[in-house]
Design a protein around this motif. Sequence first.
Motif, PDB file in Angstrom:
ATOM      1  N   MET A 209       0.841  -1.179   0.000  1.00 53.89           N
ATOM      2  CA  MET A 209       0.000   0.000   0.000  1.00 53.89           C
ATOM      3  C   MET A 209       0.891   1.249   0.000  1.00 53.89           C
ATOM      4  O   MET A 209       1.821   1.359   0.766  1.00 53.89           O
ATOM      5  CB  MET A 209      -0.892  -0.011   1.237  1.00 53.89           C
ATOM      6  N   ALA A 210       0.568   2.166  -0.869  1.00 48.30           N
ATOM      7  CA  ALA A 210       1.328   3.411  -0.973  1.00 48.30           C
ATOM      8  C   ALA A 210       0.988   4.318   0.210  1.00 48.30           C
ATOM      9  O   ALA A 210      -0.169   4.445   0.592  1.00 48.30           O
ATOM     10  CB  ALA A 210       1.007   4.127  -2.275  1.00 48.30           C
ATOM     11  N   THR A 211       2.011   4.937   0.759  1.00 44.49           N
ATOM     12  CA  THR A 211       1.777   5.887   1.840  1.00 44.49           C
ATOM     13  C   THR A 211       1.238   7.187   1.239  1.00 44.49           C
ATOM     14  O   THR A 211       1.326   7.409   0.022  1.00 44.49           O
ATOM     15  CB  THR A 211       3.082   6.190   2.603  1.00 44.49           C
ATOM     16  N   ASP A 212       0.705   8.034   2.111  1.00 45.94           N
ATOM     17  CA  ASP A 212       0.202   9.329   1.636  1.00 45.94           C
ATOM     18  C   ASP A 212       1.321  10.135   0.979  1.00 45.94           C
ATOM     19  O   ASP A 212       1.103  10.810  -0.021  1.00 45.94           O
ATOM     20  CB  ASP A 212      -0.399  10.128   2.788  1.00 45.94           C
ATOM     21  N   GLN A 213       2.516  10.060   1.539  1.00 43.07           N
ATOM     22  CA  GLN A 213       3.657  10.795   0.988  1.00 43.07           C
ATOM     23  C   GLN A 213       4.035  10.250  -0.383  1.00 43.07           C
ATOM     24  O   GLN A 213       4.326  11.019  -1.305  1.00 43.07           O
ATOM     25  CB  GLN A 213       4.861  10.716   1.940  1.00 43.07           C
ATOM     26  N   GLU A 214       4.037   8.918  -0.554  1.00 41.83           N
ATOM     27  CA  GLU A 214       4.363   8.323  -1.860  1.00 41.83           C
ATOM     28  C   GLU A 214       3.332   8.720  -2.904  1.00 41.83           C
ATOM     29  O   GLU A 214       3.684   9.051  -4.039  1.00 41.83           O
ATOM     30  CB  GLU A 214       4.434   6.794  -1.744  1.00 41.83           C
ATOM     31  N   LEU A 215       2.056   8.701  -2.519  1.00 44.67           N
ATOM     32  CA  LEU A 215       0.993   9.106  -3.444  1.00 44.67           C
ATOM     33  C   LEU A 215       1.156  10.572  -3.822  1.00 44.67           C
ATOM     34  O   LEU A 215       1.073  10.939  -4.994  1.00 44.67           O
ATOM     35  CB  LEU A 215      -0.378   8.853  -2.822  1.00 44.67           C
ATOM     36  N   SER A 216       1.407  11.400  -2.835  1.00 43.84           N
ATOM     37  CA  SER A 216       1.591  12.831  -3.083  1.00 43.84           C
ATOM     38  C   SER A 216       2.798  13.082  -3.986  1.00 43.84           C
ATOM     39  O   SER A 216       2.714  13.870  -4.940  1.00 43.84           O
ATOM     40  CB  SER A 216       1.770  13.564  -1.758  1.00 43.84           C
ATOM     41  N   ASN A 217       3.901  12.420  -3.711  1.00 48.90           N
ATOM     42  CA  ASN A 217       5.105  12.571  -4.544  1.00 48.90           C
ATOM     43  C   ASN A 217       4.845  12.099  -5.970  1.00 48.90           C
ATOM     44  O   ASN A 217       5.292  12.720  -6.932  1.00 48.90           O
ATOM     45  CB  ASN A 217       6.283  11.812  -3.944  1.00 48.90           C
ATOM     46  N   PHE A 218       4.131  10.988  -6.108  1.00 45.81           N
ATOM     47  CA  PHE A 218       3.821  10.479  -7.446  1.00 45.81           C
ATOM     48  C   PHE A 218       2.984  11.494  -8.221  1.00 45.81           C
ATOM     49  O   PHE A 218       3.293  11.817  -9.368  1.00 45.81           O
ATOM     50  CB  PHE A 218       3.075   9.139  -7.366  1.00 45.81           C
ATOM     51  N   LEU A 219       1.930  12.006  -7.602  1.00 39.13           N
ATOM     52  CA  LEU A 219       1.052  12.953  -8.283  1.00 39.13           C
ATOM     53  C   LEU A 219       1.791  14.237  -8.634  1.00 39.13           C
ATOM     54  O   LEU A 219       1.598  14.795  -9.713  1.00 39.13           O
ATOM     55  CB  LEU A 219      -0.176  13.254  -7.427  1.00 39.13           C
TER      56      LEU A 219
END
Length: 188
Positions: free
Chosen positions: A1-11
Amino acid sequence: MATDQELSNFLRGVEKRAFKRTAFTVRDDDAALDIVQDAMMRLAEKYADRPAEELPLVFQRILSNATMDWFRRQKVRNALMSNMSDFESAGEDGDFDLLESMESADGALGAESAAETVSRGQILLSIEQEIGELPARQREAFLLRYWEEFDVAETAQAMGCSEGSVKTHCSRAVHALAKALKAKGISL
């Protein structure tokens, strides 16, 4: 599961490329911005539980579907209100362009002369125009492979077609771009 930080960095990392790709497809900057934002919201709301390494392919599929939905809505709107299509804007706003902020060969920004900057800008504009003239599937394959840097399998998955089709679309796109740019006196 992607962390909120990983999702934010990806976007954050994909937003400008996704916008440019969508703008090439729909040829309307405002619509492209809406489509990309909707795709980002869908990814965050419905697919945040996916592993971080799956996010690029899932996002590309969501973006492709959102773009197709936009075209379907446009077709319905145009059928219902054909006279309203005369009022749609087709101009460019001069939004931020990632290609214009490229670094020079030695890695320093702004290390080129004004003439070089103007020349590079004209070449990039010609390239963008020619990419915009490609047929939709060729343009999509080209942008996924060479702009998003997906491999053939990832591009095929994102486009919903075979790897052979991706290779064919990319080859045709590259040949068409090379021919069009050569006709304009641009050699890369």
